[in-house]
Enzyme design. Structure first.
Site, PDB file in Angstrom:
ATOM      1  N   CYS A  92       0.848  -1.192   0.000  1.00 35.28           N
ATOM      2  CA  CYS A  92       0.000   0.000   0.000  1.00 35.28           C
ATOM      3  C   CYS A  92       0.884   1.243   0.000  1.00 35.28           C
ATOM      4  O   CYS A  92       1.972   1.262   0.574  1.00 35.28           O
ATOM      5  CB  CYS A  92      -0.949   0.000   1.193  1.00 35.28           C
ATOM      6  SG  CYS A  92      -0.188   0.444   2.758  1.00 35.28           S
ATOM      7  N   GLU A  93       0.382   2.257  -0.697  1.00 25.76           N
ATOM      8  CA  GLU A  93       1.191   3.478  -0.817  1.00 25.76           C
ATOM      9  C   GLU A  93       1.131   4.330   0.443  1.00 25.76           C
ATOM     10  O   GLU A  93       1.892   5.279   0.581  1.00 25.76           O
ATOM     11  CB  GLU A  93       0.753   4.295  -2.042  1.00 25.76           C
ATOM     12  CG  GLU A  93      -0.633   4.879  -1.965  1.00 25.76           C
ATOM     13  CD  GLU A  93      -1.020   5.625  -3.240  1.00 25.76           C
ATOM     14  OE1 GLU A  93      -0.486   5.287  -4.320  1.00 25.76           O
ATOM     15  OE2 GLU A  93      -1.863   6.531  -3.150  1.00 25.76           O
ATOM     16  N   HIS A  94       0.251   3.994   1.367  1.00 24.34           N
ATOM     17  CA  HIS A  94       0.140   4.801   2.584  1.00 24.34           C
ATOM     18  C   HIS A  94       1.113   4.359   3.669  1.00 24.34           C
ATOM     19  O   HIS A  94       1.607   5.182   4.431  1.00 24.34           O
ATOM     20  CB  HIS A  94      -1.291   4.737   3.130  1.00 24.34           C
ATOM     21  CG  HIS A  94      -2.309   5.234   2.156  1.00 24.34           C
ATOM     22  ND1 HIS A  94      -3.466   4.547   1.848  1.00 24.34           N
ATOM     23  CD2 HIS A  94      -2.317   6.349   1.390  1.00 24.34           C
ATOM     24  CE1 HIS A  94      -4.148   5.229   0.942  1.00 24.34           C
ATOM     25  NE2 HIS A  94      -3.475   6.317   0.644  1.00 24.34           N
ATOM     26  N   HIS A  95       1.362   3.044   3.756  1.00 22.70           N
ATOM     27  CA  HIS A  95       2.219   2.545   4.830  1.00 22.70           C
ATOM     28  C   HIS A  95       3.387   1.699   4.318  1.00 22.70           C
ATOM     29  O   HIS A  95       4.218   1.260   5.110  1.00 22.70           O
ATOM     30  CB  HIS A  95       1.396   1.689   5.810  1.00 22.70           C
ATOM     31  CG  HIS A  95       0.198   2.395   6.364  1.00 22.70           C
ATOM     32  ND1 HIS A  95      -1.049   2.307   5.793  1.00 22.70           N
ATOM     33  CD2 HIS A  95       0.077   3.224   7.423  1.00 22.70           C
ATOM     34  CE1 HIS A  95      -1.906   3.046   6.490  1.00 22.70           C
ATOM     35  NE2 HIS A  95      -1.252   3.608   7.483  1.00 22.70           N
ATOM     36  N   GLN A 133      -5.641  -0.172  -3.710  1.00 20.78           N
ATOM     37  CA  GLN A 133      -6.324  -1.269  -4.404  1.00 20.78           C
ATOM     38  C   GLN A 133      -7.250  -0.730  -5.501  1.00 20.78           C
ATOM     39  O   GLN A 133      -7.389  -1.324  -6.561  1.00 20.78           O
ATOM     40  CB  GLN A 133      -7.107  -2.109  -3.387  1.00 20.78           C
ATOM     41  CG  GLN A 133      -7.668  -3.383  -4.002  1.00 20.78           C
ATOM     42  CD  GLN A 133      -8.357  -4.266  -2.982  1.00 20.78           C
ATOM     43  OE1 GLN A 133      -7.895  -4.369  -1.852  1.00 20.78           O
ATOM     44  NE2 GLN A 133      -9.450  -4.893  -3.358  1.00 20.78           N
ATOM     45  N   HIS A 161      -5.115  -6.214   3.534  1.00 19.00           N
ATOM     46  CA  HIS A 161      -4.118  -5.160   3.711  1.00 19.00           C
ATOM     47  C   HIS A 161      -3.448  -5.321   5.068  1.00 19.00           C
ATOM     48  O   HIS A 161      -4.113  -5.228   6.097  1.00 19.00           O
ATOM     49  CB  HIS A 161      -4.777  -3.784   3.600  1.00 19.00           C
ATOM     50  CG  HIS A 161      -5.299  -3.487   2.228  1.00 19.00           C
ATOM     51  ND1 HIS A 161      -4.836  -2.449   1.465  1.00 19.00           N
ATOM     52  CD2 HIS A 161      -6.238  -4.123   1.481  1.00 19.00           C
ATOM     53  CE1 HIS A 161      -5.460  -2.447   0.302  1.00 19.00           C
ATOM     54  NE2 HIS A 161      -6.323  -3.451   0.289  1.00 19.00           N
ATOM     55  N   CYS A 163      -1.633  -3.335   6.591  1.00 16.78           N
ATOM     56  CA  CYS A 163      -1.702  -2.124   7.429  1.00 16.78           C
ATOM     57  C   CYS A 163      -2.961  -2.133   8.284  1.00 16.78           C
ATOM     58  O   CYS A 163      -3.028  -1.468   9.316  1.00 16.78           O
ATOM     59  CB  CYS A 163      -1.607  -0.853   6.584  1.00 16.78           C
ATOM     60  SG  CYS A 163      -2.888  -0.662   5.345  1.00 16.78           S
TER      61      CYS A 163
HETATM   62 ZN    ZN Z   1      -1.857   1.020   4.203  1.00 16.83          ZN
END
Ligand code: ZN
Length: 202
Positions: A92-95, A133, A161, A163
């Protein structure tokens, strides 16, 4: 939506050197509270950078090259082509934590078909980048749409995910489902139902 990102690796001049990347890993090891100089961690930066090469190989892949420009004649076949249960690993690009899932990809041919292995490879190209996603689902559909120009494309992704499982709300086992439909799939709910039924049939 953004145009399909065919290849987004920066020039060699912009990319940090391997040594800089390994140093960044040492910084994160110290940030986590460990000592990068202890024996067990001495080769870790090198290993992490090597594994990044593989896990994020999608940045250097060109979708046009992967899908190719050679298509097979269908010999009269004009119904849905579905490749289901394509396993993938993304981040994931956030975490930057793993996303583990399966993609189901179908299209309705308009005179030409793709080699089946190419569908699995295009899933990998987009999975091996930092992703959401939702974006990944749409990018797979757009890449096949643009390259093959079929009557329609359907992409269904189900993924867990890390995260969400390992941190934050800590909901392990929850699955996120996303779909993208183009062309005849978008226009015709019956085609969507047929696609979902074929994905779910065992
Ligand atoms: Zn994430």
């Amino acid at each position: 939506m953004d145009a399909i990102v065919k290849k987004i690796a920066p020039d060699a001049a912009v990319r940090p050197s391997r040594e800089q990347a390994e140093e960044a890993v040492r910084v994160l090891l110290r940030w986590a509270g460990d000592d990068p100089k202890r024996e067990g961690l001495l080769d870790t930066p090198k290993r992490v950078v090597n594994s990044y090469k593989e896990l994020f190989a999608g940045y250097d892949a060109d979708t046009d090259e992967v899908l190719g420009r050679t298509f097979e004649e269908v010999g009269g076949y004009e119904d849905m082509v579905l490749v289901r249960d394509i396993p993938f690993f993304s981040h994931c690009e956030h975490h930057m934590l793993p996303v583990i899932g399966k993609a189901h990809v179908a299209y309705l041919p308009d005179g030409r078909v793709l080699g089946l292995s190419k569908i699995a490879r295009i899933v990998d190209v987009f999975a091996r980048r930092l992703q959401t996603q939702e974006a990944m689902t749409a990018q797979i559909a757009d890449a096949i749409s643009e390259s093959l120009q079929p009557l329609g494309v359907a992409v269904f992704i189900e993924a867990e995910h890390m995260c969400m499982a390992m941190r934050g709300v800590q909901k392990s086992g929850s699955t996120t489902l996303t779909t993208t439909f183009t062309g005849s799939f978008k226009a015709n709910a019956t085609e969507q139902v047929r696609f979902m039924t074929m994905v779910r049939s065992r």
